[in-house]
Write an enzyme that holds these catalytic residues in place. Structure first.
Site, PDB file in Angstrom:
ATOM      1  N   HIS A  82     -11.332  -2.947   3.194  1.00 48.71           N
ATOM      2  CA  HIS A  82     -11.272  -2.573   4.607  1.00 48.71           C
ATOM      3  C   HIS A  82     -12.056  -1.302   4.933  1.00 48.71           C
ATOM      4  CE1 HIS A  82      -8.450  -0.123   2.527  1.00 48.71           C
ATOM      5  NE2 HIS A  82      -8.300   0.651   3.587  1.00 48.71           N
ATOM      6  N   ASP A  83     -12.569  -0.606   3.916  1.00 51.39           N
ATOM      7  CA  ASP A  83     -13.348   0.621   4.133  1.00 51.39           C
ATOM      8  C   ASP A  83     -14.846   0.413   3.922  1.00 51.39           C
ATOM      9  OD1 ASP A  83     -11.044   2.179   4.528  1.00 51.39           O
ATOM     10  OD2 ASP A  83     -10.894   2.699   2.404  1.00 51.39           O
TER      11      ASP A  83
ATOM     12  N   ASP B 115      -3.029   4.738  -2.339  1.00 48.10           N
ATOM     13  CA  ASP B 115      -4.084   5.359  -1.555  1.00 48.10           C
ATOM     14  C   ASP B 115      -4.491   6.725  -2.120  1.00 48.10           C
ATOM     15  OD1 ASP B 115      -5.593   5.005   0.983  1.00 48.10           O
ATOM     16  OD2 ASP B 115      -4.612   6.890   1.508  1.00 48.10           O
TER      17      ASP B 115
ATOM     18  N   ASP C  90       0.865  -1.171   0.000  1.00 45.45           N
ATOM     19  CA  ASP C  90       0.000   0.000   0.000  1.00 45.45           C
ATOM     20  C   ASP C  90       0.909   1.229   0.000  1.00 45.45           C
ATOM     21  OD1 ASP C  90      -2.318   1.658   0.423  1.00 45.45           O
ATOM     22  OD2 ASP C  90      -3.247  -0.050   1.415  1.00 45.45           O
TER      23      ASP C  90
ATOM     24  N   GLU D  13      -6.223   3.919  -6.012  1.00 51.00           N
ATOM     25  CA  GLU D  13      -7.523   4.120  -5.387  1.00 51.00           C
ATOM     26  C   GLU D  13      -8.025   5.505  -5.778  1.00 51.00           C
ATOM     27  OE1 GLU D  13      -9.735   4.153  -1.052  1.00 51.00           O
ATOM     28  OE2 GLU D  13      -7.929   5.310  -1.400  1.00 51.00           O
TER      29      GLU D  13
HETATM   30  O1  TEU Z   1      -9.622   5.705   1.708  1.00 48.35           O
HETATM   31  C1  TEU Z   1      -9.977   6.788   0.912  1.00 48.35           C
HETATM   32  C2  TEU Z   1     -11.348   7.204   0.991  1.00 48.35           C
HETATM   33  O2  TEU Z   1     -11.928   7.697   0.070  1.00 48.35           O
HETATM   34  C3  TEU Z   1     -11.992   7.160   2.300  1.00 48.35           C
HETATM   35  O3  TEU Z   1     -12.896   8.209   2.281  1.00 48.35           O
HETATM   36  C4  TEU Z   1     -12.691   5.892   2.516  1.00 48.35           C
HETATM   37  O4  TEU Z   1     -13.119   5.352   1.337  1.00 48.35           O
HETATM   38  C5  TEU Z   1     -13.832   6.176   3.380  1.00 48.35           C
HETATM   39  O5  TEU Z   1     -13.340   6.047   4.659  1.00 48.35           O
HETATM   40  C6  TEU Z   1     -14.977   5.281   3.167  1.00 48.35           C
HETATM   41  O6  TEU Z   1     -15.996   5.751   3.947  1.00 48.35           O
HETATM   42  C7  TEU Z   1      -8.258   5.485   1.875  1.00 48.35           C
HETATM   43  C8  TEU Z   1      -8.012   4.275   2.743  1.00 48.35           C
HETATM   44  O7  TEU Z   1      -8.483   3.122   2.093  1.00 48.35           O
HETATM   45  C9  TEU Z   1      -8.656   4.507   4.075  1.00 48.35           C
HETATM   46  O8  TEU Z   1      -8.574   3.369   4.903  1.00 48.35           O
HETATM   47  C10 TEU Z   1      -7.939   5.676   4.704  1.00 48.35           C
HETATM   48  O9  TEU Z   1      -8.561   6.015   5.902  1.00 48.35           O
HETATM   49  C11 TEU Z   1      -7.929   6.899   3.786  1.00 48.35           C
HETATM   50  O10 TEU Z   1      -7.604   6.598   2.442  1.00 48.35           O
HETATM   51  C12 TEU Z   1      -6.901   7.894   4.251  1.00 48.35           C
HETATM   52  O11 TEU Z   1      -5.619   7.392   4.024  1.00 48.35           O
END
Ligand code: TEU
Ligand code: CA
Length: 561
Positions: A333-334, A200, A99, A257
């Site tokens: 994970h989100d 990310d 990542d 992403e």
């Molecule tokens: O997520 C990016 C993102 O768009 C976040 O808004 C996430 O999708 C959101 O929490 C969903 O509700 C990335 C990572 O995957 C996330 O775990 C991190 O918290 C974030 O970036 C900041 O690095």
């Protein structure tokens, strides 16, 4: 197109190390745990492991706030354990995707510590500093984790930008010296032998000229600046530079992403000859449920309409066919767990609907991603008490929406969290029926889902009819079929709100995929009777035009039919 790359046939398995396997009893998953479970991933058949961040971090956002890009989070292990992991994975033919979090660092990173010291510090311009406006923040942007995106820093009397938490200051990509540091750290890992990066929020790195106010202050929570910071004017330049100076020199894969990117954008970034990225994670299909109140951002418990879901996924299939490449995912994970969100996680239909979802996604064009536990049909956490949540986003949202702005009451917010919280996906991996599901001998950092007594890897590995073996078969099918990898895509009956059906074509062969998204029996005829072969399905027998609850089936038609 017909340019063949290893990552086009690959299936990626996402490991969230904190929740995968603890190896030393401290209740936190670690690299030793990933090593222990490599044979499990090998058995599933995945080609690549994407590891969520494992770098040194104060853990304000579970590792997405990095304080040292060249060191390992001590809770997870050390560099030697990491090197062992890469070596062992490679021995079993599995690649490792890291990542890369370079939209921001931790405020504990050396660069930031230097940057905040003085206005003329050599690292000052590694970050985005501005004067306030009339004693207030430089603009009206709202952070993803609540409050303003600007934090006032006493020492120099200026504000720094943080799209996410205060402890996650945004890097200044305009600065070529900063970019050079990013290229160097990428080379550091690639030279160690890792096989690529998941990047990310990489489409946020090019900020708009002048950092203007967002036109939608009512979206103060959850990034009202997203439309302004996403896909900025210099993004293509930065990605090309990254490609030329780093990626092009290695045979690796890259996935960016990209919240809110549109297919037209993705065609540019992933264009097979564009020289930028291999694929992107788009967010269309995971942001469909509209909230009646924009101030609530992503928080709602609205069901998704199947026709909307189909339209969204199909739009990406059509737009990138022959031009770029899709990534395929239901969850990560989100996001909430796929079977709870798009299927049916009641005991009666959980297994069937999990297999149905897997089929619907894995037969599309693109590189499929499996999030740990998805291959077991793991469900949302179904937490009932606020104290069970750990996620910074969930807690900040509760605080802002319930305590500060009083937009929703406690019970409503608890419902929203149960539907959408990121912790739904982060509960420990369910390995067996024992008290902590085989995840740890200690106290798990986040509660284990009580349903691990029914849903766990050990039981599924003994049951040939399990979701696990079904996913294993989906992966095998892809590995051996050019039709599945390269075939074009055509949606059938877009207006059907109960069945998702599509076909793929390649060199005269045809694949027909039919999935019943409801809990009742339906009848649909797509000419399946004429197929030569049924490749896979989630019921033993086949009733032809009859589709039982959550039934899915895939047929192959020979060339010339
Ligand atoms: O997520 C990016 C993102 O768009 C976040 O808004 C996430 O999708 C959101 O929490 C969903 O509700 C990335 C990572 O995957 C996330 O775990 C991190 O918290 C974030 O970036 C900041 O690095
Ligand atoms: Ca541990």
């Amino acid at each position: 197109m017909e340019k063949q790359n290893w990552w086009q046939r690959a299936v990626v398995y996402q490991v969230y190390p904190r929740s995968f396997q603890d190896s030393n009893g401290d209740g936190i998953g670690d690299l030793g745990g990933v090593i222990k479970r490599l044979p499990y991933i090998k058995k599933l058949g995945a080609d690549v492991i994407w590891l969520n961040p494992i770098y040194k971090s104060p853990d304000k956002d579970n590792g997405y706030d990095i304080s040292d890009y060249r060191d390992i989070q001590p809770k997870f292990g050390d560099m030697q354990t990491f090197d062992t992991l890469v070596a062992k994975a490679h021995e079993s033919g599995i690649k490792i995707l890291m990542d890369l979090v370079v939209n921001h660092t931790s405020d504990q990173h050396e660069w930031f510590k230097e940057s905040r010291k003085s206005k003329d510090n050599p690292y000052r311009d590694f970050y985005i500093w501005r004067d306030g406006k009339k004693g207030k923040a430089p603009n009206n942007w709202g952070s993803y984790f609540g409050g303003s995106t600007w934090k006032y820093d006493e020492q120099t009397g200026q504000y720094y930008l943080h799209l996410f938490a205060e402890g996650q200051p945004d890097l200044n990509w305009e600065n070529p010296r900063m970019r050079e540091q990013v290229w160097e750290l990428m080379r550091f890992w690639l030279d160690k032998g890792v096989d690529g990066f998941r990047m990310d929020v990489i489409n946020f790195i090019s900020k708009p000229e002048g950092l203007p106010d967002a036109p939608n202050p009512e979206h103060a929570l959850y990034g009202n600046a997203e439309p302004l910071v996403a896909d900025g004017a210099k993004l293509n330049d930065y990605l090309k530079e990254m490609h030329d100076k780093v990626l092009a020199r290695y045979n690796v894969m890259s996935v960016g992403e990209m919240p809110s990117s549109k297919p037209e954008d993705a065609v540019q970034y992933t264009g097979l000859d564009a020289g930028e990225l291999n694929m992107v994670f788009q967010f269309d299909h995971v942001t469909l449920a509209a909230n009646p109140d924009p101030r609530l951002g992503k928080w709602n418990d609205q069901p998704v309409k199947l026709t909307d879901l189909k339209a969204s996924l199909s739009r990406w299939q059509y737009a990138l066919d022959g031009k770029g490449w899709n990534s395929l995912y239901w969850n990560n994970h989100d996001q909430p767990r796929a079977v709870s969100r798009f299927g049916n996680d009641t005991p009666e239909y959980r297994v069937r609907s999990a297999k149905m979802l897997g089929t619907t996604l894995h037969m599309m064009q693109g590189t499929p991603y499996i999030y740990q536990g998805e291959e077991l049909g793991m469900t949302n956490s179904h937490f009932t008490d606020l104290s069970q949540y750990e996620d910074i986003e969930s807690l900040a949202a509760y605080h802002q929406l319930v305590d500060q702005e009083r937009l929703v009451d406690h019970d409503t917010m608890m419902r929203y969290l149960a539907t959408k919280s990121r912790d739904n996906a982060r509960t420990p991996m369910q390995w067996d029926r024992s008290q902590n599901a085989g995840f740890t001998d200690g106290e798990p950092w986040l509660s284990v889902n009580a349903n691990h007594e029914k849903i766990n890897a050990q039981d599924e590995l003994k049951d040939t009819d399990s979701v696990f073996y079904y996913y294993q078969k989906l992966i095998q099918l892809r590995h051996h079929s050019d039709l599945i990898v390269y075939g074009d895509y055509q949606e059938l009956d877009p207006d059907d709100n109960e069945v998702f059906a599509y076909q793929r074509h390649y060199k005269g062969e045809k694949l027909l995929v039919i999935s019943n998204f409801t809990d009742h029996e339906l009848s649909r005829d797509y000419g399946q009777a004429a197929a030569q072969k049924k490749l896979i399905g989630n019921y033993d027998d086949d009733l032809g035009v009859t589709l039982r609850p959550y039934e899915t089936k895939v047929y192959q038609f020979d060339a010339g039919r």
